[in-house]
Scaffold this motif. Structure first.
Motif, PDB file in Angstrom:
ATOM      1  N   UNK A 186     155.915 -40.026 -67.746  1.00 40.57           N
ATOM      2  CA  UNK A 186     156.006 -38.497 -67.214  1.00 40.57           C
ATOM      3  C   UNK A 186     154.558 -37.899 -67.705  1.00 40.57           C
ATOM      4  N   UNK A 199     151.481 -39.057 -65.585  1.00 34.77           N
ATOM      5  CA  UNK A 199     151.399 -39.103 -63.875  1.00 34.77           C
ATOM      6  C   UNK A 199     150.402 -38.043 -63.723  1.00 34.77           C
ATOM      7  N   UNK A 200     150.019 -36.711 -64.541  1.00 36.19           N
ATOM      8  CA  UNK A 200     149.431 -35.928 -63.799  1.00 36.19           C
ATOM      9  C   UNK A 200     148.122 -35.840 -64.554  1.00 36.19           C
ATOM     10  N   UNK A 206     163.348 -39.639 -53.583  1.00 37.90           N
ATOM     11  CA  UNK A 206     162.678 -38.472 -53.317  1.00 37.90           C
ATOM     12  C   UNK A 206     161.225 -38.474 -53.239  1.00 37.90           C
ATOM     13  N   UNK A 221     166.589 -41.639 -57.639  1.00 35.67           N
ATOM     14  CA  UNK A 221     167.629 -41.089 -58.489  1.00 35.67           C
ATOM     15  C   UNK A 221     168.860 -41.566 -58.188  1.00 35.67           C
ATOM     16  N   UNK A 256     165.392 -35.732 -68.249  1.00 38.35           N
ATOM     17  CA  UNK A 256     164.989 -36.535 -67.094  1.00 38.35           C
ATOM     18  C   UNK A 256     163.327 -36.769 -67.089  1.00 38.35           C
ATOM     19  N   UNK A 257     162.873 -38.095 -66.655  1.00 39.62           N
ATOM     20  CA  UNK A 257     161.635 -38.135 -66.730  1.00 39.62           C
ATOM     21  C   UNK A 257     160.969 -37.291 -65.435  1.00 39.62           C
ATOM     22  N   UNK A 258     159.837 -36.685 -65.786  1.00 38.99           N
ATOM     23  CA  UNK A 258     159.366 -35.627 -64.520  1.00 38.99           C
ATOM     24  C   UNK A 258     157.918 -36.131 -64.270  1.00 38.99           C
ATOM     25  N   UNK A 259     157.963 -36.923 -62.902  1.00 36.72           N
ATOM     26  CA  UNK A 259     156.680 -37.557 -62.565  1.00 36.72           C
ATOM     27  C   UNK A 259     155.898 -36.816 -61.449  1.00 36.72           C
ATOM     28  N   UNK A 260     154.554 -36.497 -61.556  1.00 37.76           N
ATOM     29  CA  UNK A 260     153.838 -35.964 -60.639  1.00 37.76           C
ATOM     30  C   UNK A 260     154.739 -34.569 -60.342  1.00 37.76           C
ATOM     31  N   UNK A 261     154.739 -34.099 -59.101  1.00 42.90           N
ATOM     32  CA  UNK A 261     155.490 -32.690 -58.912  1.00 42.90           C
ATOM     33  C   UNK A 261     156.806 -33.126 -58.125  1.00 42.90           C
ATOM     34  N   UNK A 262     157.501 -34.284 -58.488  1.00 41.72           N
ATOM     35  CA  UNK A 262     158.614 -34.537 -58.118  1.00 41.72           C
ATOM     36  C   UNK A 262     159.599 -34.087 -59.054  1.00 41.72           C
ATOM     37  N   UNK A 263     160.544 -33.252 -58.638  1.00 42.58           N
ATOM     38  CA  UNK A 263     161.377 -32.615 -59.878  1.00 42.58           C
ATOM     39  C   UNK A 263     162.782 -32.928 -59.228  1.00 42.58           C
ATOM     40  N   UNK A 264     163.753 -33.401 -60.001  1.00 40.92           N
ATOM     41  CA  UNK A 264     164.972 -34.062 -59.639  1.00 40.92           C
ATOM     42  C   UNK A 264     166.112 -32.761 -59.987  1.00 40.92           C
TER      43      UNK A 264
END
Lengths: 441, 300
Positions: A110, A113-114, A348, A412, B163-171
């Protein structure tokens, strides 16, 4: 009167993450960066001093600055990614302080990644361990362009140049396999502040930069793809305004440009559907513009009334993405329950969520050797590996190496809704052929 | 070098607009928490940037503690009306009367009581997403929070299980009764907020600028004298030139002695500040984990 010779330089943002094993001293290093760059405020210092009196026997613990949760202070470890902000005259910095413990590797992904740059901390006494390899492998997998290996606790090995060189050699043994090009090794002591902001008197044999001056100087060319126009549609902007004739017919497609440049009057292709149209207006709140580029957020008005909605993608017809229902990707598996072929997920990708099934696990990456290995037991928590997927509807994508935004996805779990994997797509074997996609007008 | 480069505020802006639109795209019934404070003023401008020329596709929600600065509520109502936005206000007072919020014996602060009031409003309107103006640089429990911050059926935040938050992909996937708090300003600092207010020429409530006000010295800070917080017999009332740096309730917000009368003055003051913004909030100074405990219970 003095006239400025050129406009003031744009202040840019460097995002970096820190990683290492438990007790490598990550939080202490960040505390030291903030403390020595005068980014800490008096009340934060007072709070530190208060907690030092209570729990630290009077010794200030810089780790308490970032370890903000009670459980973290109790256990002396970092649980989740903590974000910190500081600025020098040269740059703004966003730090993602990622936990070191193996069970929190997903949080490291997490944080990384950016990132433009990754700092891997190594305890000079312990040398390179599995965690150092894992973290470096993740930085390489995510294609973080710059790596810093911070050899910490140099004070505890008597500032030995030999030890520093030994650790450097351990890294250089496996770095070529990971394809990391820009790597800076820095000997330091986060606790004492040596080579963090100020050069250390203990390392006359080290001629390189301090950590902060490296962070200020490292060249971060644009990470964004400015060649292949991509606009994943997030939201359809339809005012339905009964009183205003202009707004009554307004229909715009809002999104953040995920690649390239778009100009008014340009031909674009809408996927799926494959219909060509032209960009009539590039609408922004601050007025219409002639062109816009990645990563700006805009609203496009098109010449034709097309069936375009959230999850559609507008692309340049000259630089088509790949498309299809068979995907090949590297993933980081983030869930305690192992991944087995045949499992179904929601995938996604950009603004598009589709059903997907894992059709095969090609291999897992062995962290010790950094070589691919068969994965008969599937992928377990924190494994990096390669898989194949089939999706219920076509996905339009680029290889992750070409475009981070259109080359990445998450999986997911459809039951629990947990995010269970981060995926990086291999380059498509062939571009989408619009004539093959369904026409729907 | 190409000219296709954004400065740091433009970067933060496009990131926040992207988050706003993800909320509109992923949730059935989002709301935007708007107090009239400086952060939510920026949030509202970002919503305009994300959704115009359409109407804002989400109502504004505010929990009124009954201890707000009157200037703040006046501004809140006026700004919402200007934008033609729907403003929902739910009062702690009413939540107490209905038994939804129960003050402890002798509890004067409304801070804790905001939580059940907010959760009741979420239930009443079946909001599945509340967009808030919290920033990670405010407080160290906030520093751990995701853009999309998942809350369970009881509104609780579980920092160990984000929740893991990776790049700009939001769950944004939820089961019934669960809720997402979304923080588009996560990466903004106090200085960014003021620079953005300056760049966008946004109006802010008058109490952010220097004004004369009766204050008393209490707990190491200047507290405003009001009907809710009269001076104690031993306290000397002083008339000072002050402003607020962060706005909490009128009984707990420390005033900053300041000559700043413009956004430019404030930017200069914030850039040179040696104390954090929340250093003047008695509610956060209660204990080392005050914010963490409130967030776990359902705070913003």
């Amino acid at each position: 009167m003095l006239m400025p010779l050129s406009p003031p330089p744009v202040v840019d943002i460097l995002r970096f993450n820190t990683c290492g094993s438990v007790d490598d001293g990550k939080s202490t290093l960040i505390g030291r960066l903030l403390y020595d760059s005068k980014s800490l405020m008096e009340d934060q210092l007072e709070a530190l001093e208060r907690s030092a009196d209570l729990t630290g026997g009077g010794q200030i613990n810089l780790a308490n600055l970032t370890d903000g949760l009670r459980a973290e202070r109790e256990q002396g470890i970092t649980i989740d990614v903590a974000y910190r902000y500081f600025a020098t005259a040269r740059r703004r910095f966003i730090i993602a302080d990622a936990p070191g413990h193996v069970q929190y590797t997903r949080n490291m992904v997490t944080g990384a990644s950016t990132a433009n740059l990754s700092i891997v901390l190594v305890d000079a006494r312990a040398g390179v361990g599995e965690q150092s390899r894992r973290h470096t492998a993740i930085a390489s997998l995510l294609r973080i362009p710059h790596l810093v290996v911070a050899v910490n606790k140099m004070d505890l090995v008597g500032w030995s140049e030999d030890r520093f060189r030994e650790i450097r050699a351990q890294f250089e043994e496996f770095l070529p396999r990971l394809g990391m090009r820009d790597v800076q090794f820095i000997p330091l002591s986060a606790l004492g502040g040596d080579n963090v902001v100020a050069p250390s008197p203990h390392t006359p044999w080290y001629a390189g930069p301090t950590l902060l001056s490296h962070l200020e100087d490292v060249h971060i060319g644009s990470d964004w793809n400015l060649h292949d126009f991509r606009l994943p549609v997030q939201w359809v902007n339809r005012p339905h305004h009964p009183g205003d004739a202009r707004l009554h017919d307004f229909r715009g497609f809002s999104g953040q440009i995920a690649g390239g440049v778009v100009r008014r009057g340009q031909t674009v292709l809408a996927l799926p559907g494959g219909i060509r149209t032209t960009v009539q207006e590039i609408h922004t709140y601050d007025g219409a513009v002639e062109e816009a580029f990645c990563p700006q957020s805009v609203t496009l008005v098109l010449a034709h009334d097309l069936d375009v909605s959230r999850g559609s993608m507008l692309v340049s017809p000259d630089r088509l993405p790949g498309g299809g229902t068979s995907l090949h990707a590297k993933i980081c598996w983030m869930h305690p329950r192992a991944l087995q072929p045949g499992r179904k997920f929601l995938l996604k990708h950009t603004t598009n969520t589709v059903q997907a099934v894992v059709t095969g696990i090609e291999h897992r990456l062995d962290i010790a050797s950094l070589e691919p290995q068969p994965a008969p037991a599937g992928l377990t928590l924190n494994d990096l590996g390669e898989i194949r997927l089939r999706t219920a509807r076509p996905v339009f994508y680029d290889g992750y190496g070409t475009n981070r935004l259109t080359g990445s996805f998450i999986l997911i779990d459809p039951g629990t809704h947990e995010t269970v994997a981060a995926g990086l797509l291999h380059p498509p074997t062939e571009a989408v052929r619009p004539e093959d996609t369904d026409y729907a007008i | 070098m190409s000219g296709y480069q954004l400065d740091h505020l433009q970067h933060l802006e496009t990131e926040a607009i992207h988050l706003m639109r993800e909320c509109a795209g992923e949730f059935e019934r989002p709301a935007l928490l708007f107090s009239g404070g400086k952060d939510s003023i920026c949030l509202l401008r970002l919503a305009e940037k994300a959704f115009r020329p359409s109407e804002l596709p989400l109502p504004l929600l505010n929990v009124d503690t009954g201890h707000h600065f009157p200037e703040l509520n006046e501004f809140r109502d006026r700004r919402a009306a200007q934008l033609g936005a729907r403003l929902i206000v739910r009062r702690v007072e009413d939540a107490i009367a209905q038994g939804l919020a129960v003050p402890a014996p002798g509890e004067i602060s409304r801070n804790r009581l905001q939580i059940p009031t907010l959760l009741a409003a979420i239930e009443e309107f079946r909001f599945d997403c509340c967009i808030g103006g919290a920033r990670r640089d405010e407080e160290k429990a906030r520093a751990k929070e995701r853009f999309f911050s998942f809350r369970d059926r009881f509104g609780q935040w579980d920092p160990k299980n984000q929740r893991p938050e990776i790049w700009n992909l939001y769950n944004g996937r939820l089961h019934g009764g669960e809720n997402m708090r979304v923080f588009p300003l996560s990466n903004w600092t106090e200085l960014d907020i003021w620079e953005y207010i300056g760049r966008e020429r946004l109006e802010v409530p008058s109490i952010y600028f220097s004004h004369r006000r009766a204050c008393v010295r209490r707990g190491g800070q200047w507290l405003p004298v009001s009907e809710l917080a009269p001076p104690r017999p031993s306290e000397e009332v002083r008339e000072l030139s002050v402003r607020v740096r962060t706005i909490g309730d009128i009984i707990s917000t420390g005033m900053l002695e300041s000559p700043a009368t413009s956004v430019g003055d404030i930017i200069a003051e914030v850039a040179a500040a040696r104390v954090t913004e929340r250093g003047s909030r008695a509610d956060d100074r209660a204990s080392e984990a005050a914010m963490e405990d409130r967030k776990k219970a359902g705070y913003f």
